[in-house]
Design a protein around this motif. Structure first.
Motif, PDB file in Angstrom:
ATOM      1  N   GLU A  47       0.832  -1.207   0.000  1.00 32.20           N
ATOM      2  CA  GLU A  47       0.000   0.000   0.000  1.00 32.20           C
ATOM      3  C   GLU A  47       0.866   1.256   0.000  1.00 32.20           C
ATOM      4  OE1 GLU A  47      -0.251  -2.463   2.062  1.00 32.20           O
ATOM      5  OE2 GLU A  47      -2.132  -3.444   1.457  1.00 32.20           O
ATOM      6  N   GLU A  48       2.008   1.180   0.686  1.00 32.16           N
ATOM      7  CA  GLU A  48       2.896   2.347   0.751  1.00 32.16           C
ATOM      8  C   GLU A  48       3.565   2.629  -0.587  1.00 32.16           C
ATOM      9  OE1 GLU A  48       7.133   3.095   2.863  1.00 32.16           O
ATOM     10  OE2 GLU A  48       5.477   2.664   4.251  1.00 32.16           O
ATOM     11  N   LYS A  51       1.151   4.003  -3.135  1.00 32.44           N
ATOM     12  CA  LYS A  51       0.771   5.403  -2.913  1.00 32.44           C
ATOM     13  C   LYS A  51       1.906   6.367  -3.216  1.00 32.44           C
ATOM     14  CE  LYS A  51      -1.139   8.485   0.621  1.00 32.44           C
ATOM     15  NZ  LYS A  51      -1.634   8.573   2.024  1.00 32.44           N
ATOM     16  N   TYR A  52       3.126   5.991  -2.756  1.00 29.66           N
ATOM     17  CA  TYR A  52       4.257   6.926  -2.864  1.00 29.66           C
ATOM     18  C   TYR A  52       5.267   6.539  -3.945  1.00 29.66           C
ATOM     19  CZ  TYR A  52       2.509   8.388   1.705  1.00 29.66           C
ATOM     20  OH  TYR A  52       1.709   8.824   2.739  1.00 29.66           O
TER      21      TYR A  52
END
Length: 295
Positions: A47-48, A51-52
């Protein structure tokens, strides 16, 4: 009295050496970049990175993906399968190759050069060309029940091991024959004077001197056989016998793939080859450089 300036040839050599080291550093980083990125991604939640991005600074690092990759893929049994294929394959290949190379390089048998050319030419044959003939052949060769559940060579480790040996033997014979030709002839002549037979000259004299070359070849052969996926996929129909490279496919979902989890699994699969290289690093480097320094 003033000190003389550094001679121009010395400065040129220094600049050339710095250029070589800079080039080697860039090449090393280029080869290590995919591995470092895989390790970095395997420590971050998907998820990190979604997103980034994969090149962003981490917010959270953990080894959870490694535990999940090992458990979800059933990697333990696949590790054993790969070792069952790779370890005997490497040992048998090195033994047969060293024996043939000794005969070609030291016994001066008739037609030795032609034999070496035949072994070398075998490496030029594309492996995929003989997949179908080998598949048919292995289905017709019987084996006792204690060697194969299918009672044939097909769907047994023997099929994969035999193909690995056949395709790697030529390369090993070529390297070892040229390495043995760099060994001092006087050593074998002294052994003959002492009454040593062919087997004694091979086992007690030649093999100890070839230890660096054997270690270098053993490292390469283990890496190639361990990482192979084609032959296991073709000749093993039982999913529980497949090599560890097939375990990565168990980490792919039908509709979604967590690439950070896949990266963790890839790192786990690569660990044995890295450990083998680290264990044999000194002999591996010696095997690559020793033969080149011989006249």
């Amino acid at each position: 009295m003033t000190l003389s300036a550094t001679p121009a040839p010395v400065r040129a050599r220094s600049r050339g050496r710095l250029g070589v080291h800079a080039f080697l550093l860039v090449v090393s980083l280029a080869f290590l970049a995919p591995l470092l990125l895989a390790v970095y991604a395997s420590l971050r939640p998907y998820e990190e990175t979604a997103k980034y991005g994969y090149f962003s600074l981490p917010r959270h690092l953990s080894f959870d993906y490694y535990r999940q990759a090992f458990v979800d893929s059933g990697m333990g049994k696949y590790f054993v399968n790969s070792l069952v294929i790779a370890v005997p394959g490497v040992l048998i290949t090195l033994f047969l190759a060293s024996f043939v190379a000794f005969a070609v390089a030291r016994l001066r048998i008739r037609g030795g050069t032609v034999l070496l050319m035949v072994f070398t030419a075998g490496n030029l044959l594309p492996q995929q060309v003989i997949v179908t003939p080998l598949y048919v052949l292995f289905n017709k060769i019987p084996l006792p029940y204690w060697m194969s559940d299918s009672l044939t060579v097909y769907d047994s480790y023997w099929a994969v091991i035999a193909v690995q040996i056949a395709f790697q033997l030529g390369f090993c014979v070529f390297v070892l024959a040229h390495f043995m030709r760099t060994l001092p002839v006087e050593i074998l002549e002294a052994a003959i004077v002492d009454g040593a037979g062919v087997w004694a000259r091979y086992r007690r004299v030649t093999l100890p001197l070839c230890r660096p070359a054997l270690a270098a070849l053993g490292t390469l052969q283990f890496t190639w056989m361990y990482n192979d996926f084609l032959w296991g996929l073709v000749f093993l129909s039982d999913g529980d016998k497949l090599p560890v490279t097939s375990a990565l496919n168990n980490l792919r979902g039908q509709f979604f793939t967590d690439y950070n989890l896949l990266a963790a699994g890839s790192v786990l699969v690569a660990l044995p080859t890295i450990l083998v290289f680290l264990a044999l690093q000194r002999h591996f480097i010696a095997g690559l450089t020793l033969g080149a320094s011989k006249g």
